[in-house]
Design an enzyme around this catalytic site. Sequence first.
Site, PDB file in Angstrom:
ATOM      1  N   ILE A 140      -0.886  12.938   8.712  1.00 49.21           N
ATOM      2  CA  ILE A 140      -0.835  14.150   9.550  1.00 49.21           C
ATOM      3  C   ILE A 140       0.633  14.474   9.857  1.00 49.21           C
ATOM      4  O   ILE A 140       1.355  13.624  10.371  1.00 49.21           O
ATOM      5  CB  ILE A 140      -1.584  13.938  10.885  1.00 49.21           C
ATOM      6  N   THR A 164       0.829  -1.211   0.000  1.00 53.40           N
ATOM      7  CA  THR A 164       0.000   0.000   0.000  1.00 53.40           C
ATOM      8  C   THR A 164       0.865   1.262   0.000  1.00 53.40           C
ATOM      9  O   THR A 164       0.700   2.142  -0.852  1.00 53.40           O
ATOM     10  CB  THR A 164      -0.913  -0.003   1.249  1.00 53.40           C
ATOM     11  N   VAL A 165       1.787   1.358   0.940  1.00 51.75           N
ATOM     12  CA  VAL A 165       2.569   2.591   1.080  1.00 51.75           C
ATOM     13  C   VAL A 165       3.605   2.701  -0.046  1.00 51.75           C
ATOM     14  O   VAL A 165       3.761   3.774  -0.661  1.00 51.75           O
ATOM     15  CB  VAL A 165       3.265   2.652   2.465  1.00 51.75           C
ATOM     16  N   LYS A 174       2.924   4.350  18.383  1.00 51.23           N
ATOM     17  CA  LYS A 174       2.906   5.748  17.911  1.00 51.23           C
ATOM     18  C   LYS A 174       3.045   6.712  19.085  1.00 51.23           C
ATOM     19  O   LYS A 174       3.803   7.682  19.026  1.00 51.23           O
ATOM     20  CB  LYS A 174       1.612   6.010  17.132  1.00 51.23           C
ATOM     21  N   GLU A 215      -4.841  -4.964  10.582  1.00 52.29           N
ATOM     22  CA  GLU A 215      -3.483  -5.440  10.308  1.00 52.29           C
ATOM     23  C   GLU A 215      -3.520  -6.961  10.197  1.00 52.29           C
ATOM     24  O   GLU A 215      -4.449  -7.611  10.692  1.00 52.29           O
ATOM     25  CB  GLU A 215      -2.559  -5.061  11.473  1.00 52.29           C
ATOM     26  N   ASP A 268      -0.413  -0.982  18.158  1.00 57.29           N
ATOM     27  CA  ASP A 268      -0.018  -0.054  17.084  1.00 57.29           C
ATOM     28  C   ASP A 268      -0.106   1.397  17.574  1.00 57.29           C
ATOM     29  O   ASP A 268       0.829   2.185  17.382  1.00 57.29           O
ATOM     30  CB  ASP A 268      -0.948  -0.296  15.880  1.00 57.29           C
ATOM     31  N   GLY A 305     -10.856  -4.961   5.059  1.00 58.52           N
ATOM     32  CA  GLY A 305      -9.391  -4.937   4.934  1.00 58.52           C
ATOM     33  C   GLY A 305      -8.744  -3.899   5.831  1.00 58.52           C
ATOM     34  O   GLY A 305      -7.605  -3.496   5.606  1.00 58.52           O
TER      35      GLY A 305
HETATM   36  P1  NAP Z   1       1.877  -4.060   2.828  1.00 56.18           P
HETATM   37  O1  NAP Z   1       0.814  -3.533   1.936  1.00 56.18           O
HETATM   38  O2  NAP Z   1       1.668  -5.340   3.516  1.00 56.18           O
HETATM   39  O3  NAP Z   1       3.226  -4.116   1.977  1.00 56.18           O
HETATM   40  C1  NAP Z   1       4.400  -4.657   2.484  1.00 56.18           C
HETATM   41  C2  NAP Z   1       5.393  -4.737   1.354  1.00 56.18           C
HETATM   42  O4  NAP Z   1       6.629  -5.177   1.874  1.00 56.18           O
HETATM   43  C3  NAP Z   1       4.990  -5.739   0.255  1.00 56.18           C
HETATM   44  O5  NAP Z   1       5.259  -5.201  -0.997  1.00 56.18           O
HETATM   45  C4  NAP Z   1       5.869  -6.931   0.536  1.00 56.18           C
HETATM   46  O6  NAP Z   1       6.212  -7.658  -0.629  1.00 56.18           O
HETATM   47  C5  NAP Z   1       7.096  -6.275   1.093  1.00 56.18           C
HETATM   48  N1  NAP Z   1       7.857  -7.156   1.932  1.00 56.18           N
HETATM   49  C6  NAP Z   1       7.463  -7.765   3.063  1.00 56.18           C
HETATM   50  N2  NAP Z   1       8.449  -8.545   3.541  1.00 56.18           N
HETATM   51  C7  NAP Z   1       9.478  -8.429   2.670  1.00 56.18           C
HETATM   52  C8  NAP Z   1      10.767  -8.993   2.592  1.00 56.18           C
HETATM   53  N3  NAP Z   1      11.193  -9.872   3.503  1.00 56.18           N
HETATM   54  N4  NAP Z   1      11.549  -8.639   1.552  1.00 56.18           N
HETATM   55  C9  NAP Z   1      11.136  -7.776   0.625  1.00 56.18           C
HETATM   56  N5  NAP Z   1       9.907  -7.196   0.649  1.00 56.18           N
HETATM   57  C10 NAP Z   1       9.108  -7.523   1.656  1.00 56.18           C
HETATM   58  O7  NAP Z   1       2.230  -2.997   3.978  1.00 56.18           O
HETATM   59  P2  NAP Z   1       1.880  -1.445   4.004  1.00 56.18           P
HETATM   60  O8  NAP Z   1       0.475  -1.271   4.435  1.00 56.18           O
HETATM   61  O9  NAP Z   1       2.342  -0.802   2.762  1.00 56.18           O
HETATM   62  O10 NAP Z   1       2.762  -0.945   5.258  1.00 56.18           O
HETATM   63  C11 NAP Z   1       4.148  -0.817   5.143  1.00 56.18           C
HETATM   64  C12 NAP Z   1       4.679  -0.135   6.413  1.00 56.18           C
HETATM   65  O11 NAP Z   1       4.065   1.131   6.566  1.00 56.18           O
HETATM   66  C13 NAP Z   1       4.376  -0.898   7.704  1.00 56.18           C
HETATM   67  O12 NAP Z   1       5.427  -0.691   8.617  1.00 56.18           O
HETATM   68  C14 NAP Z   1       3.121  -0.213   8.214  1.00 56.18           C
HETATM   69  O13 NAP Z   1       2.946  -0.309   9.612  1.00 56.18           O
HETATM   70  C15 NAP Z   1       3.407   1.225   7.823  1.00 56.18           C
HETATM   71  N6  NAP Z   1       2.217   2.052   7.666  1.00 56.18           N
HETATM   72  C16 NAP Z   1       1.208   1.656   6.860  1.00 56.18           C
HETATM   73  C17 NAP Z   1       0.095   2.461   6.707  1.00 56.18           C
HETATM   74  C18 NAP Z   1      -1.024   2.077   5.787  1.00 56.18           C
HETATM   75  O14 NAP Z   1      -1.984   2.840   5.680  1.00 56.18           O
HETATM   76  N7  NAP Z   1      -0.960   0.947   5.102  1.00 56.18           N
HETATM   77  C19 NAP Z   1       0.016   3.666   7.415  1.00 56.18           C
HETATM   78  C20 NAP Z   1       1.083   4.067   8.219  1.00 56.18           C
HETATM   79  C21 NAP Z   1       2.188   3.245   8.352  1.00 56.18           C
HETATM   80  P3  NAP Z   1       5.119  -8.458  -1.525  1.00 56.18           P
HETATM   81  O15 NAP Z   1       4.212  -7.405  -2.053  1.00 56.18           O
HETATM   82  O16 NAP Z   1       5.886  -9.126  -2.566  1.00 56.18           O
HETATM   83  O17 NAP Z   1       4.427  -9.391  -0.561  1.00 56.18           O
HETATM   84  N1  HSE Z   2      -3.547  -0.092  11.445  1.00 59.48           N
HETATM   85  C1  HSE Z   2      -3.246   1.300  11.473  1.00 59.48           C
HETATM   86  C2  HSE Z   2      -4.524   2.053  11.785  1.00 59.48           C
HETATM   87  C3  HSE Z   2      -2.663   1.711  10.129  1.00 59.48           C
HETATM   88  O1  HSE Z   2      -5.615   1.475  11.756  1.00 59.48           O
HETATM   89  O2  HSE Z   2      -4.463   3.246  12.098  1.00 59.48           O
HETATM   90  C4  HSE Z   2      -1.943   3.013  10.171  1.00 59.48           C
HETATM   91  O3  HSE Z   2      -0.877   3.032  11.040  1.00 59.48           O
END
Ligand code: NAP
Ligand code: HSE
Length: 431
Positions: free
Chosen positions: A138, A14-15, A207, A192, A203, A189
Site C-alpha cells: 500500500i 522473500t522481498v 509501522k 515472523e 511490528d 509460514g
Molecule cells: P527473509 O525472507 O528472511 O530474507 C532475509 C534475507 O536477508 C535473506 O536472504 C538472508 O540471507 C539475508 N540476510 C540476513 N542476514 C544477513 C547478513 N548478516 N548478511 C547478509 N544477508 C543477510 O526476509 P524478508 O521477508 O524478505 O524481509 C526482509 C525485510 O523486509 C525485513 O526487514 C522485513 O521486516 C521487511 N518486510 C518484509 C515483508 C514480507 O512480506 N516478507 C513485508 C514488509 C516488510 P540468506 O537467504 O542467505 O539466509
Molecule cells: N509480519 C508482517 C505482517 C509482515 O504480518 O504484516 C509485513 O510487515
Amino acid sequence: MSAPLRLGLAGLGTVGIGVVKIVQAQAELIAARAGRPIQITAVSARDPQKNRDADLSGYAWETDPVALAARQDVDVFIEVMGGHDGPAKASTEVALASGKHVVSANKALLAHHGQALAEAAERNNVALRFEAAVAGGIPVIKALTEGLAANRIKRVMGVMNGTCNYILTRMQSAGLPYDAVFEEARQLGYLEADPNLDVGGIDAGHKLSLLAAIAYGTRVSFDAVELEGIGKVSIDDIRLAEDMGYRIKLLGVAQMTGRGLEQRMTPCLVPADSPLGQLQGGTNMVVLEGDSVGQIVLRGPGAGMGPTASAVMADVLDIARGIRVPTFGIPADQLAQPTPATSATPAPYYLRMTLLDKPGALAKIATCLGEAGISIDQMRQLHRPGDRAEDAVVLIVTHKAAPADIAHATSQFAATGVLVGQAVAIRIEAV
Ligand code: NAP
Ligand code: HSE
C-alpha cells in the site's frame, strides 16, 4: 537516455527476490518510466549456495552487506535483510556515509534509528526511503508525505499487521481458539521468526510510529507507543462482539492531542459493517484523516513477495526520477521531539466478566463503575452450555469513558468478592 541507476541488493529472501523478479521482468517499462535503465549490479545474502529460484548470475556477490554498501558501482543500496541492529544498521549507515541513496523495507530499523539515519541521509545529500516498511504494497508513505502534504492530519488509524488480522478473522470465521489459529499461522509460514513481533503488536507498533512521525512532523517515538498484542483475545470475546455487531481488530491509532502525541496499537472493537470491520485475512488497511481532504481509506496486501517488492521499486523509481522528499516529510533537524501522551481520548468500552450468580452481585459491579463516573449503555447476562451453574457471564457496554477511569473501575472489581477470574475490557473505536 541517462546512465543506468545501479542497485546493490542486500537480502535475497522473500522481498529481495521479489525485487530481482521485478527488475528483470519489467526492465523496459521501468526504464521508460524512470527515464533511465535500472539494473542490479551486486547482491548480498548469507548463503551463496542457496537455491533462490531466480537468475542471479549477472550480479556480483558480496557475503558482507557492509562491503556491498560501500561498492563504487552501487548508486542505491536496498536493505531487505531485517533486524533493527547488526548488519542492517551497519550497512545502511555505511551506504549513507558513502553517498548512496538507501531504500529499506525494514520497519524495525527505521522505528529504532529513523532519526539518526534521516539526519545521515540529509548530511550526505542522499535519499532514505521506506515505502515497503509500512503496510507492504500500500503506497501509504507517499500518500501521507506527498498526496496529503497540504493537510493537517487529524488521525492516522489502521490494521497494519496481516498476521494478526489473519488470526483474528480466522478465529471469528472458523470459531477456533487463539492457540489453534496461532499454530495454523505458524504452519502457513505467516509468523515472523520471533512471533512476538507479530502477535505482541511490536511490528504493527513500528509501522504506526513511522506514520505518526510523518503525520505530525515529529521524531519517531516507537518507545512511546502503547502496545498490547492479541494473545489475550479469546474466542468468547470474538463471538460476543460479533453478536453485538462488532469485530475485534489489532488497531493502531495515532493522534495529536492538547496533551501530546497519543500512539496506541491495541485490540479494539470496531463496527462489523465498517471498512475496518470487514477487513479479512492478511490484508492491511490504513485510514488517514486530514482537515481538508476528510477521510482516505487505503486497503491492500500488507506483505508478500510481489506487493513488498512493488513498494521497494516505487521508491527506487522516485530516486531515478530525481524526486527528493525528506525521509519523514520535513527536514530531519526540524522534526519536533513529541510529548508522549498516554491515551486519554474517551471511548465506549466492552467489558466481559464472570460473576457469582447471586443477589446484589451486579449491583456491586455497577457501583464500581458509577463511582468511577462511568455510565452503562447496554448490559446482558448469559448462561451458556458449559458455564458453571453458580456463575453468570456479564457483558457491559459503557458510554464514553476515559481509559484511566475504566482501568480504575475494573481494578476495583476484585474487591467486590463477586468477580470470578479477571474482567476483560476492550475499547470500542469510532471508525
Ligand atoms: P527473509 O525472507 O528472511 O530474507 C532475509 C534475507 O536477508 C535473506 O536472504 C538472508 O540471507 C539475508 N540476510 C540476513 N542476514 C544477513 C547478513 N548478516 N548478511 C547478509 N544477508 C543477510 O526476509 P524478508 O521477508 O524478505 O524481509 C526482509 C525485510 O523486509 C525485513 O526487514 C522485513 O521486516 C521487511 N518486510 C518484509 C515483508 C514480507 O512480506 N516478507 C513485508 C514488509 C516488510 P540468506 O537467504 O542467505 O539466509
Ligand atoms: N509480519 C508482517 C505482517 C509482515 O504480518 O504484516 C509485513 O510487515
